[in-house]
Design a protein around this motif. Structure first.
Motif, short mmCIF file in Angstrom:
data_model
loop_
_atom_site.label_atom_id
_atom_site.label_comp_id
_atom_site.label_asym_id
_atom_site.label_seq_id
_atom_site.Cartn_x
_atom_site.Cartn_y
_atom_site.Cartn_z
N GLN A 202 0.83 -1.20 0.00
CA GLN A 202 0.00 0.00 0.00
C GLN A 202 0.87 1.25 0.00
O GLN A 202 0.59 2.20 -0.72
N ALA A 203 1.94 1.24 0.80
CA ALA A 203 2.85 2.39 0.86
C ALA A 203 3.52 2.63 -0.49
O ALA A 203 3.68 3.79 -0.92
N ILE A 204 3.88 1.56 -1.17
CA ILE A 204 4.50 1.68 -2.49
C ILE A 204 3.52 2.31 -3.47
O ILE A 204 3.87 3.20 -4.23
N LYS A 205 2.29 1.83 -3.43
CA LYS A 205 1.25 2.36 -4.32
C LYS A 205 1.01 3.84 -4.04
O LYS A 205 0.89 4.64 -4.97
N ILE A 206 0.98 4.22 -2.78
CA ILE A 206 0.77 5.62 -2.41
C ILE A 206 1.91 6.49 -2.94
O ILE A 206 1.69 7.57 -3.50
N LYS A 207 3.15 6.02 -2.76
CA LYS A 207 4.31 6.79 -3.26
C LYS A 207 4.27 6.93 -4.77
O LYS A 207 4.58 7.99 -5.31
N ALA A 208 3.90 5.86 -5.46
CA ALA A 208 3.80 5.92 -6.92
C ALA A 208 2.73 6.93 -7.34
O ALA A 208 2.94 7.70 -8.29
N ASP A 209 1.62 6.92 -6.62
CA ASP A 209 0.55 7.89 -6.92
C ASP A 209 1.00 9.32 -6.64
O ASP A 209 0.69 10.25 -7.40
N GLU A 210 1.75 9.52 -5.56
CA GLU A 210 2.27 10.85 -5.23
C GLU A 210 3.23 11.33 -6.32
O GLU A 210 3.19 12.50 -6.72
N LEU A 211 4.10 10.44 -6.78
CA LEU A 211 5.01 10.80 -7.86
C LEU A 211 4.25 11.18 -9.12
O LEU A 211 4.62 12.11 -9.84
N ALA A 212 3.17 10.46 -9.39
CA ALA A 212 2.35 10.75 -10.57
C ALA A 212 1.74 12.14 -10.49
O ALA A 212 1.64 12.82 -11.51
N THR A 213 1.36 12.56 -9.28
CA THR A 213 0.77 13.91 -9.15
C THR A 213 1.80 15.00 -9.45
O THR A 213 1.44 16.11 -9.81
N PHE A 214 3.09 14.65 -9.29
CA PHE A 214 4.16 15.61 -9.60
C PHE A 214 4.67 15.45 -11.02
O PHE A 214 5.68 16.04 -11.39
N GLY A 215 3.98 14.63 -11.81
CA GLY A 215 4.35 14.47 -13.20
C GLY A 215 5.37 13.39 -13.48
O GLY A 215 5.82 13.23 -14.60
N LYS A 216 5.77 12.63 -12.48
CA LYS A 216 6.74 11.55 -12.66
C LYS A 216 5.99 10.22 -12.63
O LYS A 216 5.79 9.62 -11.59
#
Length: 98
Positions: free
Chosen positions: A2-16
């Motif tokens: 879940q933490a990995i998925k959250i970090k990936a989603d956070e990166l996506a919000t920053f365009g990465k």
């Protein structure tokens, strides 16, 4: 996971954006040998495993590991208890004829 998925989603919000296959590869690389059967199954598929499928397989493996270690603990406790009880059982009283 879940933490990995959250970090990936956070990166996506920053365009990465992280490619799903890259994310899964990183997860698989971070697993220890205990999860080798899951790693092998994920790598041998003809189609790429999804993040959710991988998550489910990892949960199932963790549950199996937990259940097998619990069984070992219960068996060891049971064996120890039986041996302790045998040591503390009274020996038969001597008969009057002896």
């Amino acid at each position: 996971m879940q933490a990995i998925k959250i970090k990936a989603d956070e990166l996506a919000t920053f365009g990465k954006l992280l490619d799903a296959e890259d994310l899964i590869e990183k997860v698989l690389e971070g697993l220890d040998d205990t999860f080798q059967p899951v790693i092998n199954a994920a790598n041998s598929r003809e189609t790429a495993i999804t993040f959710d499928e991988l998550h489910e397989k990892l949960i199932n493996k963790e549950l199996a590991l937990h259940n097998s270690s619990s069984s070992v603990s219960v068996t060891a406790y049971s064996t120890h208890t039986q041996r302790s009880n045998q040591r503390f059982q009274r020996s038969p009283a001597p008969s009057a004829s002896q």
